[in-house]
Design a protein around this motif. Structure first.
Motif, mmCIF file in Angstrom:
data_model
loop_
_atom_site.group_PDB
_atom_site.id
_atom_site.type_symbol
_atom_site.label_atom_id
_atom_site.label_comp_id
_atom_site.label_asym_id
_atom_site.label_seq_id
_atom_site.Cartn_x
_atom_site.Cartn_y
_atom_site.Cartn_z
ATOM 1 N N GLY A 70 32.075 24.679 63.898
ATOM 2 C CA GLY A 70 32.423 25.786 64.778
ATOM 3 C C GLY A 70 33.752 25.611 65.460
ATOM 4 O O GLY A 70 33.951 26.033 66.603
ATOM 5 N N LEU A 71 34.703 24.971 64.794
ATOM 6 C CA LEU A 71 36.003 24.728 65.427
ATOM 7 C C LEU A 71 37.101 25.592 64.820
ATOM 8 O O LEU A 71 38.257 25.456 65.176
ATOM 9 C CB LEU A 71 36.387 23.249 65.242
ATOM 10 N N SER A 72 36.738 26.480 63.901
ATOM 11 C CA SER A 72 37.766 27.200 63.150
ATOM 12 C C SER A 72 38.744 27.939 64.036
ATOM 13 O O SER A 72 39.926 28.021 63.732
ATOM 14 C CB SER A 72 37.115 28.200 62.184
ATOM 15 N N HIS A 73 38.257 28.465 65.156
ATOM 16 C CA HIS A 73 39.164 29.254 65.987
ATOM 17 C C HIS A 73 39.982 28.373 66.920
ATOM 18 O O HIS A 73 40.790 28.843 67.690
ATOM 19 C CB HIS A 73 38.368 30.279 66.794
ATOM 20 N N LEU A 74 39.755 27.069 66.868
ATOM 21 C CA LEU A 74 40.440 26.179 67.792
ATOM 22 C C LEU A 74 41.484 25.311 67.102
ATOM 23 O O LEU A 74 42.087 24.455 67.723
ATOM 24 C CB LEU A 74 39.417 25.254 68.471
ATOM 25 N N LEU A 75 41.675 25.542 65.815
ATOM 26 C CA LEU A 75 42.475 24.609 65.038
ATOM 27 C C LEU A 75 43.891 24.410 65.560
ATOM 28 O O LEU A 75 44.490 23.372 65.355
ATOM 29 C CB LEU A 75 42.539 25.061 63.570
ATOM 30 N N ASP A 76 44.447 25.407 66.216
ATOM 31 C CA ASP A 76 45.824 25.239 66.652
ATOM 32 C C ASP A 76 45.955 24.907 68.118
ATOM 33 O O ASP A 76 47.040 24.953 68.673
ATOM 34 C CB ASP A 76 46.631 26.504 66.316
ATOM 35 N N ARG A 77 44.856 24.551 68.730
ATOM 36 C CA ARG A 77 44.940 24.165 70.141
ATOM 37 C C ARG A 77 45.143 22.670 70.270
ATOM 38 O O ARG A 77 44.841 21.892 69.366
ATOM 39 C CB ARG A 77 43.640 24.528 70.846
ATOM 40 N N ARG A 78 45.611 22.289 71.451
ATOM 41 C CA ARG A 78 45.731 20.864 71.756
ATOM 42 C C ARG A 78 44.502 20.419 72.545
ATOM 43 O O ARG A 78 43.877 21.227 73.212
ATOM 44 C CB ARG A 78 46.972 20.608 72.592
ATOM 45 N N PRO A 79 44.177 19.116 72.491
ATOM 46 C CA PRO A 79 42.972 18.634 73.182
ATOM 47 C C PRO A 79 42.902 19.040 74.651
ATOM 48 O O PRO A 79 41.823 19.291 75.173
ATOM 49 C CB PRO A 79 43.087 17.107 73.054
ATOM 50 N N ALA A 80 44.059 19.095 75.293
ATOM 51 C CA ALA A 80 44.022 19.425 76.716
ATOM 52 C C ALA A 80 43.454 20.819 76.959
ATOM 53 O O ALA A 80 42.947 21.104 78.042
ATOM 54 C CB ALA A 80 45.429 19.327 77.299
ATOM 55 N N ALA A 81 43.545 21.681 75.942
ATOM 56 C CA ALA A 81 43.075 23.048 76.119
ATOM 57 C C ALA A 81 41.636 23.234 75.657
ATOM 58 O O ALA A 81 41.174 24.344 75.467
ATOM 59 C CB ALA A 81 43.988 24.008 75.360
ATOM 60 N N LEU A 82 40.927 22.151 75.447
ATOM 61 C CA LEU A 82 39.548 22.250 74.973
ATOM 62 C C LEU A 82 38.572 21.818 76.053
ATOM 63 O O LEU A 82 38.899 21.018 76.914
ATOM 64 C CB LEU A 82 39.333 21.336 73.757
ATOM 65 N N SER A 83 37.347 22.335 75.959
ATOM 66 C CA SER A 83 36.318 21.888 76.894
ATOM 67 C C SER A 83 35.743 20.565 76.405
ATOM 68 O O SER A 83 36.012 20.134 75.287
ATOM 69 C CB SER A 83 35.201 22.926 76.951
ATOM 70 N N GLY A 84 34.942 19.934 77.262
ATOM 71 C CA GLY A 84 34.363 18.630 76.903
ATOM 72 C C GLY A 84 33.564 18.692 75.620
ATOM 73 O O GLY A 84 33.700 17.849 74.732
ATOM 74 N N GLY A 85 32.732 19.712 75.509
ATOM 75 C CA GLY A 85 31.911 19.833 74.304
ATOM 76 C C GLY A 85 32.766 20.052 73.061
ATOM 77 O O GLY A 85 32.490 19.520 71.994
ATOM 78 N N GLN A 86 33.810 20.845 73.202
ATOM 79 C CA GLN A 86 34.686 21.107 72.053
ATOM 80 C C GLN A 86 35.399 19.824 71.632
ATOM 81 O O GLN A 86 35.542 19.533 70.449
ATOM 82 C CB GLN A 86 35.716 22.187 72.410
#
Lengths: 279, 294, 434
Positions: free
Chosen positions: C131-147
């Motif tokens: 379930g990460l397909s929509h997050l592929l171009d983000r950096r870790p800082a922009a993700l939640s803990g679970g992500q």
């Protein structure tokens, strides 16, 4: 600033603070004022006894008089400070990385030895250095001077990067290892991308240090290659020098480092906050 | 040695720097000490061996004794002055005044300029040549503080060098301020809050909670300032290098070596300078590396 | 093999693995462990027991001081982490901060020389599974803990390694999220079928996730067994105290004439030692057979218990003398009227009401059991570490009763003890006697 309730100081305390700060501001800016005011005066107005008076009319005569004498020195300093700061930052980054994240036996013993190089007085190596540089044919031009600045800049840049890289979590390095990266690839792909703040600190520091150095420039260069500090001292060093020229040349000599500091200062601060130079 | 594969690359990467520093710092220091045991005078190096003669000669040298006294006076004036000034500035800025960054920028500005430029500017500020009133003295007179008039470093007193602590302090107090600011802001808020809840007012919070935690900062600052003070050459050279009243070992070393050609004597002075700095720095390095390990 | 991971899983074998740190600290003492291909093995124990060190040695991040590590058929003891084909999920996730999720996921493949087309294909495939397909171009800082956690897992999966190593990956999540992630981890393991070694200090996590669980203490393997066996047949005092929540209750008792006497009560010991209680020391004599969830039989011996001599198999009748008696909170129950069983009358000091059950806490007229083993199980170093008010002298028991049990603080209460669920331990060695 936290939003916690703080006891507000009595009004007189706040006023006293601002008064004190203002007084300090005056103290720190006094020499700057004298400098500017004198450099911008028409030469006829210039006298040591009247130094505090504002110029009657703005005049750039002092600058035009002094610039030809400083020009070569200025160029020389640029050709010295830029390569020296870049090189010693790059080397410092590699050293700092190894000492913090890819340690070898004895690394913690080697580091204080490196640090001592930063603190030891240059007088204690001056004579041998001059001998070696002469023998190696590196005395007189800028090459030897750059070399010396890079080498003696290693301790501080190594310290900066070591402190900074210590802030990267070990687990990230380990993840890279498990993912298959060796030391060089870990350095390039994991450490360097996060290093810009440390580079800012190291390069600004080294640039300033190389630009402002006098001692090494004095013993290692010939007239054609004098850095600006030597040129400055020659112009303004005597007791019979026109006062305005001295001030004007000092102003010109300081411009680059002050400009670097004012413009890039916030990157410097950010880098310091991020952990370069801790301890 | 299977472990070699793990750390070998690191050692290899850092080796050139280690070798360079080994030669240029430790090699040269050793070489310099060797020179101090010779009777080298003049441009041609001479590597004979005269034992400690140079050192005993220096011990009897009047100029050198004066130098030591001067450098001590200078160090004390400079270190104390900068500490006090830096501390005051940090305390004033600590709470976050409006335009704090403006003040900080101005206070740190002098660090960006070379000691030569500092010397040139301050030489004129401290000018009192020929009996006239000039420079700072003139300013004092103009604003009614005429009683502050001083001959600065041109006085005959052996404390003349204390006047140079003024430009030196001007140049470096900003650094001390930065150290103290970092130290003050490094005190965890929770400690102060616990004290406030326990009933302490702000001055007491400072005295009992913050002050004890500033000791490492003060020590750091003292060590760094002291070692800079011992090494100071540019500033003194450009302000009034030939004035024997403000002569220090660093100046003596320069003049005797490069003007006088007394290389051996210069090397001896340099070695003693190194010892003086080492006495201050080595414990500091050792202490900070130890506490980092903890 | 499954759809996402196409390489067959490997087993792991540890033979006599030891680790001594400079300064003389023995973090791992001679551990023998066998992990079957595709098995989910949990390493559990209190802090400092060596579980993380052991995991890191399997990864190659720590050098062994002795012993062998085999991955499949290959002896990898001297290999660098870069050369072993393992993937690791760290407690802090350790995502590369300046790389996008896509780059993070693809890094391992890149290091191993995969071309960019293949990397992209794998990354997209795994991103979809997690379930990460929509997050592929983000950096870790922009993700939640679970992500971030999913990216950390994805990074491991993309490489199709032989083995997954996980170092407390759920510890940084808050309690409720941790519980739901646990279940998802199990499901993911079923789907991927990769051999997994999972480290945790939380014995509940261990029991719920592990197909087999290895309990470690002070660098030694205490018992390696299925969760059921660990719970019902602990091999020594430490394992008994460590596994189970609330903890097993302990009291000092004596055994004579086939009865165990404590706190003024005597409970008969069941006569036969064979049958349901199995052999007396589950691990002493060789194979404990347990069936891994994937259906393949697993035989493995657990390593030496705390170094002391293993007591001989004893039949109930031959046990006599002082013992330490262990009773699980669920082995105490409210007696049915007139039913059989020895009655124990206690006065509850505290009742913790949890909704559909209650924990009833009372004191017994017997001495509190305080040994190295029981202290180690709760991470306490001195006798009073585990107590808020260090004055308890008597044994304090917890009973787990249904919500409708007639319990009131201060009112005498009758409880029965299930004699089939008594655990006896040798007071000197801590080993289980029965």
């Amino acid at each position: 600033m936290s939003t916690a309730i703080r006891s507000r100081s009595a009004p007189w305390v706040t006023t006293a603070k601002y008064v004190a700060l203002f007084a300090l501001l005056v103290f720190f800016l006094l020499p700057v004022y004298a400098l500017l005011v004198t450099a911008l005066k028409d030469p006829s107005e210039v006298s040591v006894t009247r130094m505090w008076e504002l110029p009657g009319s703005l005049s750039f005569a002092s600058f035009t008089a002094v610039w030809p004498k400083l020009q070569d020195g200025f160029v020389n300093s640029v050709m010295l400070a830029v390569p020296a700061s870049v090189l010693s930052a790059v080397l410092g980054a590699m050293n700092g990385f190894v000492l913090s994240k890819w340690r070898f036996p004895g690394a913690d013993f080697v580091f204080p030895l490196i640090l001592f190089g930063m603190f030891s007085p240059y007088q204690a190596i001056l004579i041998p250095m001059v001998q070696v540089m002469s023998d190696a044919g590196l005395r007189g031009g800028l090459d030897g001077l750059i070399l010396v600045h890079v080498i003696y800049g290693l301790p501080i840049t190594t310290l900066i990067f070591r402190s900074y890289f210590a802030g990267i979590s070990d687990e990230i390095i380990e993840a890279a290892k498990v993912d298959g990266a060796g030391m060089l690839r870990t350095f390039f792909f994991v450490a360097l991308p996060v290093a810009p703040p440390a580079f800012a600190v190291a390069m600004i520091w080294q640039f300033t240090s190389a630009w402002n150095d006098f001692l090494f420039g004095a013993v290692l260069t010939n007239r054609d290659y004098w850095p600006i500090t030597i040129a400055l001292n020659n112009i303004a060093g005597g007791q019979t020098v026109p006062f305005n020229e001295a001030m004007a040349s000092a102003l010109l000599a300081c411009l680059p480092t002050v400009a670097v500091y004012v413009i890039l200062g916030r990157f410097f601060m950010r880098g310091l906050m991020a952990g370069a130079l801790k301890g | 040695m299977r472990k070699l594969r793990r750390w070998g690359p690191g050692l290899l990467l850092i080796a050139p720097s280690l070798i360079a520093l080994g030669v240029f710092v430790y090699g040269f220091i050793g070489w310099n000490i060797r020179v101090s045991f010779t009777s080298w005078r003049g441009l041609a190096p001479k590597y004979d061996f005269v034992g400690f003669d140079n050192y005993t000669a220096l011990a009897r040298d009047e100029r050198f004794s004066l130098d030591i006294k001067h450098v001590v006076v200078f160090t004390i004036a400079f270190v104390v002055g900068s500490l006090v000034l830096g501390f005051v500035m940090a305390m004033l800025l600590e709470r976050g005044i409006r335009a704090e960054s403006v003040f900080r920028t101005v206070f740190l500005l002098p660090m960006a300029i070379s000691f030569i430029a500092t010397a040139i500017i301050w030489r004129w500020l401290l000018d009192n040549g020929g009996g006239r009133t000039a420079g700072l003295n003139k300013l004092f007179a103009d604003v009614g503080l005429g009683f502050l008039r001083s001959d600065w470093h041109k006085t005959d007193s052996s404390f003349a060098i204390a006047a140079i602590a003024l430009p030196a302090g001007w140049a470096l107090s900003g650094y001390v301020m930065a150290l103290f600011l970092a130290g003050l802001r490094g005190v965890p808020d929770e400690l102060r809050e616990a004290a406030r809840v326990d009933g302490a007012n702000e001055p007491r919070v400072f005295w009992h909670v913050v002050r004890p935690m500033l000791l490492p900062v003060v020590m750091s600052a003292v060590v760094i300032l002291a070692h800079i003070s011992l090494k100071t050459f540019d500033l003194l050279y450009a302000i009034d290098g030939k004035n024997l009243n403000i002569d220090v070992p660093a100046l003596y070393m320069w003049f005797t070596t490069f003007d006088g050609g007394f290389y051996a004597r210069g090397a001896t002075i340099a070695t003693l300078l190194l010892l003086g700095v080492a006495v201050v720095i080595v414990p500091y390095i050792w202490y900070s590396v130890r506490s980092e390990r903890r | 093999m499954t759809d996402v991971i196409r390489t067959p899983p490997s087993g792991i074998r540890l033979e006599g693995v030891r680790k001594r740190f400079p300064g003389g600290v023995d973090a791992v003492r001679g551990v023998d462990l066998d992990v079957s291909p595709g098995e989910f093995m949990v390493l559990v124990g209190p802090s400092g027991c060596g579980k993380s060190t052991l995991l890191r040695m399997i990864a190659g991040l720590e050098e062994t001081s002795g012993g062998r590590i085999m991955l499949g058929d290959k002896d990898v003891t001297t290999e660098l982490p870069q050369q072993r084909d393992v993937a690791m999920v760290f407690q802090s996730y350790a995502l590369y901060p300046r790389m996008t999720v896509r780059k993070n996921l693809g890094f391992g493949l890149r290091m191993r020389g995969a071309g960019s087309a293949e990397r992209e294909r794998r990354v997209v495939e795994v991103a979809e599974v997690l379930g990460l397909s929509h997050l592929l171009d983000r950096r870790p800082a922009a993700l939640s803990g679970g992500q971030r956690q999913r990216v950390a897992m994805g990074r491991a999966i993309v490489r199709e390694p032989k083995v997954f190593l996980m170092d407390e990956p759920l510890s940084n999540l808050d309690a409720k999220l941790r519980v739901s992630m646990r279940a998802q981890l199990s499901l993911l393991h079923k789907r991927l079928g990769v051999t997994t070694v999972y480290v945790t200090h939380d014995q509940i996590e261990a029991m719920t996730l592990g197909q087999r669980v290895a309990v470690l203490r002070d660098g030694s393997l205490q018992q390696c067994d299925t969760p059921q066996n660990l719970f019902h047949r602990p091999v020594n005092l430490f394992v008994a105290a460590f596994i189970g929540s609330p903890s097993m209750n302990f009291v000092r008792a004596t055994v004579s004439d086939g009865f165990v006497h404590f706190a003024g009560v005597s409970v008969p010991l069941p006569a036969s030692a064979s049958g349901s209680s199995g052999s007396s020391l589950a691990g002493a004599s060789g194979a404990v057979s347990s069936v891994a969830a994937s259906g393949s039989a697993v035989g493995s011996a657990s390593g030496a218990a705390s170094g002391s001599a293993v007591g001989s198999a004893s039949v109930a009748a031959s046990v006599a003398g002082p013992v330490i008696l262990g009773i699980r909170p669920t082995a105490l129950s409210v007696p049915s009227a007139g039913g059989p069983g020895v009655r124990l009358t206690v006065v509850p000091d505290l009742v913790e009401d949890l909704g559909d059950e209650r924990y009833v806490i009372f004191e017994l007229d017997a001495e509190r059991v305080d040994t190295d083993a029981t202290r180690a199980a709760v991470d306490a170093t001195t006798a009073d570490d585990a107590l808020l008010v260090p004055d308890a002298e008597r044994a304090r028991f917890t009973a787990r009763l249904p919500a409708d049990a007639p319990v009131a603080v201060g009112e005498p209460l009758d409880l029965t003890v299930d004699p089939d669920r008594l655990h006896l331990f040798d007071p000197a060695t801590g080993n289980a006697l029965r």
